[in-house]
Design an enzyme around this catalytic site. Structure first.
Site, mmCIF file in Angstrom:
data_model
loop_
_atom_site.group_PDB
_atom_site.id
_atom_site.type_symbol
_atom_site.label_atom_id
_atom_site.label_comp_id
_atom_site.label_asym_id
_atom_site.label_seq_id
_atom_site.Cartn_x
_atom_site.Cartn_y
_atom_site.Cartn_z
ATOM 1 N N CYS A 74 43.850 -2.927 -23.100
ATOM 2 C CA CYS A 74 42.582 -2.798 -23.816
ATOM 3 C C CYS A 74 41.941 -4.188 -23.920
ATOM 4 O O CYS A 74 42.586 -5.136 -24.377
ATOM 5 C CB CYS A 74 42.847 -2.233 -25.204
ATOM 6 S SG CYS A 74 41.371 -2.178 -26.237
ATOM 7 N N CYS A 77 42.006 -5.163 -27.824
ATOM 8 C CA CYS A 77 43.189 -5.485 -28.645
ATOM 9 C C CYS A 77 44.456 -5.717 -27.829
ATOM 10 O O CYS A 77 45.534 -5.870 -28.405
ATOM 11 C CB CYS A 77 43.424 -4.389 -29.680
ATOM 12 S SG CYS A 77 44.157 -2.892 -28.991
ATOM 13 N N CYS A 122 40.905 3.716 -27.305
ATOM 14 C CA CYS A 122 42.160 3.043 -27.605
ATOM 15 C C CYS A 122 42.646 3.519 -28.968
ATOM 16 O O CYS A 122 41.897 3.478 -29.935
ATOM 17 C CB CYS A 122 41.933 1.532 -27.608
ATOM 18 S SG CYS A 122 43.342 0.593 -28.225
ATOM 19 N N CYS A 125 42.610 0.202 -31.633
ATOM 20 C CA CYS A 125 41.392 -0.434 -32.153
ATOM 21 C C CYS A 125 40.185 0.496 -32.113
ATOM 22 O O CYS A 125 39.105 0.117 -32.572
ATOM 23 C CB CYS A 125 41.088 -1.728 -31.405
ATOM 24 S SG CYS A 125 40.451 -1.483 -29.737
ATOM 25 N N CYS A 145 38.374 8.706 -16.538
ATOM 26 C CA CYS A 145 37.289 7.943 -15.924
ATOM 27 C C CYS A 145 36.949 6.809 -16.894
ATOM 28 O O CYS A 145 36.374 7.033 -17.956
ATOM 29 C CB CYS A 145 36.104 8.894 -15.731
ATOM 30 S SG CYS A 145 34.720 8.140 -14.889
HETATM 31 FE FE FE Z 1 42.309 -1.488 -28.298
#
Ligand code: FE
Length: 158
Positions: A74, A77, A122, A125, A145
């Site tokens: 990510c 984070c 995510c 976060c 996607c």
């Molecule tokens: Fe994240």
């Protein structure tokens, strides 16, 4: 007299709004930051996608055609989200995966277009990553996607 009543109402309204905000915030994500904090650590493109649900232009991400061994984290984070083994060429112009890492992403239904789509974010976060569709390859039949700008590619160490 009027002023006093109006003041009383406003006070109750503000307290109620505060309660709602407080409970929603407590229940949401492990990592939470203000827009100003996110802006200071992300590029404008990353901020627009991760925090404002924007979509990058197709074929704009260098990660679209990356197939090197490694991990996709990510960009907000650093949580590991996808492994290179699950990446495939969907031909859409966005990095595509048939499966996320265990306990890495969560989904919600989004109604930004007329037909509902399943939004992927995510789990740590809350950063918006992209969408998941049911027209992917085996073994899952799913197509995640994902906006390349929401990912950080970490090549496998040799
Ligand atoms: Fe994240």
């Amino acid at each position: 007299m009027f002023t006093r009543r109006q003041f009383g109402f406003t006070g109750v309204g503000a307290a109620f709004a505060g309660l709602l905000t407080g409970s929603a915030r407590a229940a949401k994500f492990e990592i939470e930051k203000t827009d100003a904090e996110w802006r200071s650590q992300l590029s404008p493109e990353q901020f627009n996608v991760l925090r404002k649900h924007a979509t990058e232009r197709p074929r704009s991400s260098p990660l679209d055609k990356t197939y090197d061994p490694g991990t996709y984290q990510c960009a907000g984070c650093d949580l590991q989200l996808f492994a290179s083994e699950t990446k495939f060429d969907s031909g859409t112009g966005w990095p595509s995966f048939y499966q996320p890492v265990d306990d890495a992403v969560a989904t919600t239904t989004d109604y930004h277009l007329v037909l509902p789509r399943t939004e992927v974010h995510c789990r740590r976060c809350g950063g918006h990553l992209g969408h998941v569709f049911e027209d992917g390859p085996k073994p899952t039949g799913l197509r995640y996607c994902i906006n390349g700008v929401s990912l950080k590619f970490v090549p496998k160490a040799h």
